[in-house]
Design a protein around this motif. Structure first.
Motif, PDB file in Angstrom:
ATOM      1  N   ASP A  81       0.823  -1.209   0.000  1.00 22.18           N
ATOM      2  CA  ASP A  81       0.000   0.000   0.000  1.00 22.18           C
ATOM      3  C   ASP A  81       0.862   1.265   0.000  1.00 22.18           C
ATOM      4  OD1 ASP A  81       0.776  -0.854   2.560  1.00 22.18           O
ATOM      5  OD2 ASP A  81      -0.766   0.345   3.532  1.00 22.18           O
ATOM      6  N   ILE A  82       2.001   1.221   0.653  1.00 20.68           N
ATOM      7  CA  ILE A  82       2.897   2.385   0.682  1.00 20.68           C
ATOM      8  C   ILE A  82       3.453   2.644  -0.710  1.00 20.68           C
ATOM      9  CG2 ILE A  82       5.098   3.276   1.567  1.00 20.68           C
ATOM     10  CD1 ILE A  82       4.488   1.800   4.180  1.00 20.68           C
ATOM     11  N   LEU A  83       3.762   1.582  -1.468  1.00 17.46           N
ATOM     12  CA  LEU A  83       4.261   1.756  -2.828  1.00 17.46           C
ATOM     13  C   LEU A  83       3.246   2.466  -3.706  1.00 17.46           C
ATOM     14  CD1 LEU A  83       6.143  -1.538  -3.819  1.00 17.46           C
ATOM     15  CD2 LEU A  83       7.077   0.609  -2.986  1.00 17.46           C
ATOM     16  N   GLU A  84       1.971   2.147  -3.515  1.00 19.95           N
ATOM     17  CA  GLU A  84       0.915   2.786  -4.298  1.00 19.95           C
ATOM     18  C   GLU A  84       0.777   4.261  -3.942  1.00 19.95           C
ATOM     19  OE1 GLU A  84      -2.674   0.563  -3.819  1.00 19.95           O
ATOM     20  OE2 GLU A  84      -1.729  -1.309  -4.462  1.00 19.95           O
ATOM     21  N   GLU A  85       0.918   4.592  -2.673  1.00 23.75           N
ATOM     22  CA  GLU A  85       0.746   5.964  -2.207  1.00 23.75           C
ATOM     23  C   GLU A  85       1.983   6.829  -2.428  1.00 23.75           C
ATOM     24  OE1 GLU A  85      -0.328   5.613   1.896  1.00 23.75           O
ATOM     25  OE2 GLU A  85      -2.065   4.353   1.449  1.00 23.75           O
ATOM     26  N   GLU A  86       3.165   6.230  -2.327  1.00 26.14           N
ATOM     27  CA  GLU A  86       4.414   6.984  -2.413  1.00 26.14           C
ATOM     28  C   GLU A  86       5.346   6.332  -3.443  1.00 26.14           C
ATOM     29  OE1 GLU A  86       6.129   7.664   1.473  1.00 26.14           O
ATOM     30  OE2 GLU A  86       4.135   7.484   2.370  1.00 26.14           O
ATOM     31  N   PRO A  87       5.298   6.805  -4.699  1.00 20.97           N
ATOM     32  CA  PRO A  87       6.099   6.199  -5.770  1.00 20.97           C
ATOM     33  C   PRO A  87       7.609   6.212  -5.505  1.00 20.97           C
ATOM     34  CG  PRO A  87       4.516   7.758  -6.673  1.00 20.97           C
ATOM     35  CD  PRO A  87       4.454   7.873  -5.184  1.00 20.97           C
ATOM     36  N   GLU A  88       8.095   7.175  -4.721  1.00 19.12           N
ATOM     37  CA  GLU A  88       9.534   7.228  -4.435  1.00 19.12           C
ATOM     38  C   GLU A  88       9.990   6.037  -3.586  1.00 19.12           C
ATOM     39  OE1 GLU A  88       7.433   9.542  -1.271  1.00 19.12           O
ATOM     40  OE2 GLU A  88       7.381   9.654  -3.434  1.00 19.12           O
ATOM     41  N   GLU A 106       9.287   2.984  -4.226  1.00 16.36           N
ATOM     42  CA  GLU A 106       9.692   1.949  -5.170  1.00 16.36           C
ATOM     43  C   GLU A 106      11.153   2.140  -5.577  1.00 16.36           C
ATOM     44  OE1 GLU A 106       8.398   0.033  -9.450  1.00 16.36           O
ATOM     45  OE2 GLU A 106       6.934   1.182  -8.303  1.00 16.36           O
ATOM     46  N   THR A 107      11.531   3.381  -5.819  1.00 20.40           N
ATOM     47  CA  THR A 107      12.927   3.688  -6.147  1.00 20.40           C
ATOM     48  C   THR A 107      13.828   3.322  -4.983  1.00 20.40           C
ATOM     49  OG1 THR A 107      12.223   5.493  -7.584  1.00 20.40           O
ATOM     50  CG2 THR A 107      14.504   5.531  -6.843  1.00 20.40           C
ATOM     51  N   PHE A 108      13.405   3.667  -3.780  1.00 12.55           N
ATOM     52  CA  PHE A 108      14.178   3.355  -2.579  1.00 12.55           C
ATOM     53  C   PHE A 108      14.352   1.842  -2.424  1.00 12.55           C
ATOM     54  CE2 PHE A 108      14.266   2.837   2.176  1.00 12.55           C
ATOM     55  CZ  PHE A 108      15.570   3.278   2.342  1.00 12.55           C
ATOM     56  N   LEU A 109      13.276   1.067  -2.613  1.00 15.32           N
ATOM     57  CA  LEU A 109      13.365  -0.389  -2.501  1.00 15.32           C
ATOM     58  C   LEU A 109      14.284  -0.971  -3.573  1.00 15.32           C
ATOM     59  CD1 LEU A 109       9.835  -1.813  -1.595  1.00 15.32           C
ATOM     60  CD2 LEU A 109      11.880  -1.710  -0.186  1.00 15.32           C
ATOM     61  N   ASN A 110      14.203  -0.445  -4.795  1.00 16.93           N
ATOM     62  CA  ASN A 110      15.107  -0.893  -5.858  1.00 16.93           C
ATOM     63  C   ASN A 110      16.561  -0.672  -5.467  1.00 16.93           C
ATOM     64  OD1 ASN A 110      13.951  -2.163  -8.154  1.00 16.93           O
ATOM     65  ND2 ASN A 110      12.958  -0.234  -8.687  1.00 16.93           N
ATOM     66  N   ASP A 111      16.837   0.485  -4.873  1.00 19.40           N
ATOM     67  CA  ASP A 111      18.196   0.780  -4.415  1.00 19.40           C
ATOM     68  C   ASP A 111      18.629  -0.211  -3.337  1.00 19.40           C
ATOM     69  OD1 ASP A 111      18.365   2.924  -6.163  1.00 19.40           O
ATOM     70  OD2 ASP A 111      17.971   4.445  -4.618  1.00 19.40           O
ATOM     71  N   LEU A 112      17.727  -0.516  -2.413  1.00 22.24           N
ATOM     72  CA  LEU A 112      18.060  -1.466  -1.341  1.00 22.24           C
ATOM     73  C   LEU A 112      18.309  -2.869  -1.897  1.00 22.24           C
ATOM     74  CD1 LEU A 112      15.635  -0.417   1.553  1.00 22.24           C
ATOM     75  CD2 LEU A 112      18.036   0.210   1.223  1.00 22.24           C
ATOM     76  N   ILE A 113      17.541  -3.268  -2.903  1.00 26.43           N
ATOM     77  CA  ILE A 113      17.756  -4.573  -3.539  1.00 26.43           C
ATOM     78  C   ILE A 113      19.134  -4.596  -4.198  1.00 26.43           C
ATOM     79  CG2 ILE A 113      17.011  -6.085  -5.432  1.00 26.43           C
ATOM     80  CD1 ILE A 113      14.098  -5.152  -4.740  1.00 26.43           C
ATOM     81  N   ASP A 114      19.470  -3.517  -4.915  1.00 26.69           N
ATOM     82  CA  ASP A 114      20.794  -3.438  -5.560  1.00 26.69           C
ATOM     83  C   ASP A 114      21.917  -3.499  -4.535  1.00 26.69           C
ATOM     84  OD1 ASP A 114      19.556  -3.231  -8.031  1.00 26.69           O
ATOM     85  OD2 ASP A 114      19.808  -1.051  -8.178  1.00 26.69           O
ATOM     86  N   ILE A 115      21.738  -2.826  -3.408  1.00 24.18           N
ATOM     87  CA  ILE A 115      22.746  -2.840  -2.342  1.00 24.18           C
ATOM     88  C   ILE A 115      22.898  -4.253  -1.784  1.00 24.18           C
ATOM     89  CG2 ILE A 115      23.205  -2.091   0.032  1.00 24.18           C
ATOM     90  CD1 ILE A 115      21.926   0.641  -0.842  1.00 24.18           C
ATOM     91  N   ALA A 116      21.782  -4.932  -1.566  1.00 23.40           N
ATOM     92  CA  ALA A 116      21.836  -6.304  -1.032  1.00 23.40           C
ATOM     93  C   ALA A 116      22.564  -7.227  -2.008  1.00 23.40           C
ATOM     94  CB  ALA A 116      20.425  -6.808  -0.741  1.00 23.40           C
ATOM     95  N   VAL A 117      22.288  -7.095  -3.301  1.00 25.45           N
ATOM     96  CA  VAL A 117      22.967  -7.911  -4.316  1.00 25.45           C
ATOM     97  C   VAL A 117      24.470  -7.632  -4.281  1.00 25.45           C
ATOM     98  CG1 VAL A 117      23.268  -8.252  -6.810  1.00 25.45           C
ATOM     99  CG2 VAL A 117      20.964  -8.168  -5.830  1.00 25.45           C
TER     100      VAL A 117
END
Length: 106
Positions: free
Chosen positions: A17-24, A26-37
């Motif tokens: 629900d937060i992704l739907e309300e706050e598009p930024e 999604e960018t933050f989560l993508n960055d965290l996924i890249d960092i984890a990789v």
């Protein structure tokens, strides 16, 4: 399970629900996924095809998302939670060369 996408991680974190309300977010989560990789690669883990790898990414992102700053209590900092530490060790063990190669005589 290869690297999980943003939607999988959001479901794991229960923040769809937060992704739907706050598009930024999604960018933050993508960055965290890249960092984890990157963190797993820097730890010597190359095999991204296992279910453990996908779970390690989710746990690392959850840790980064929830604990955006290191937790310090007195002079003690907390380690990675047990399940994540265990998964990382298992993934690293898969990357080790076979032991029998070490014992063959030339």
């Amino acid at each position: 399970m290869p690297v999980p996408d943003v939607q999988e991680v959001a479901r794991y974190l229960r923040i769809e629900d937060i992704l739907e309300e706050e598009p930024e977010e999604e960018t933050f989560l993508n960055d965290l996924i890249d960092i984890a990789v990157e963190d797993l690669e820097d730890s010597g883990i190359k095999d991204q095809t296992t279910k453990r790898y996908g779970m390690a990414i989710k746990l690392m992102v959850a840790n980064l998302y929830e604990e955006r700053r290191p937790q310090v209590v007195g002079t003690i900092t907390s380690n990675l939670n047990y399940s994540l530490e265990r998964i990382i060790l298992q993934l690293k063990a898969r990357e080790l060369p076979e032991r029998e190669e070490q014992f063959h005589e030339s």
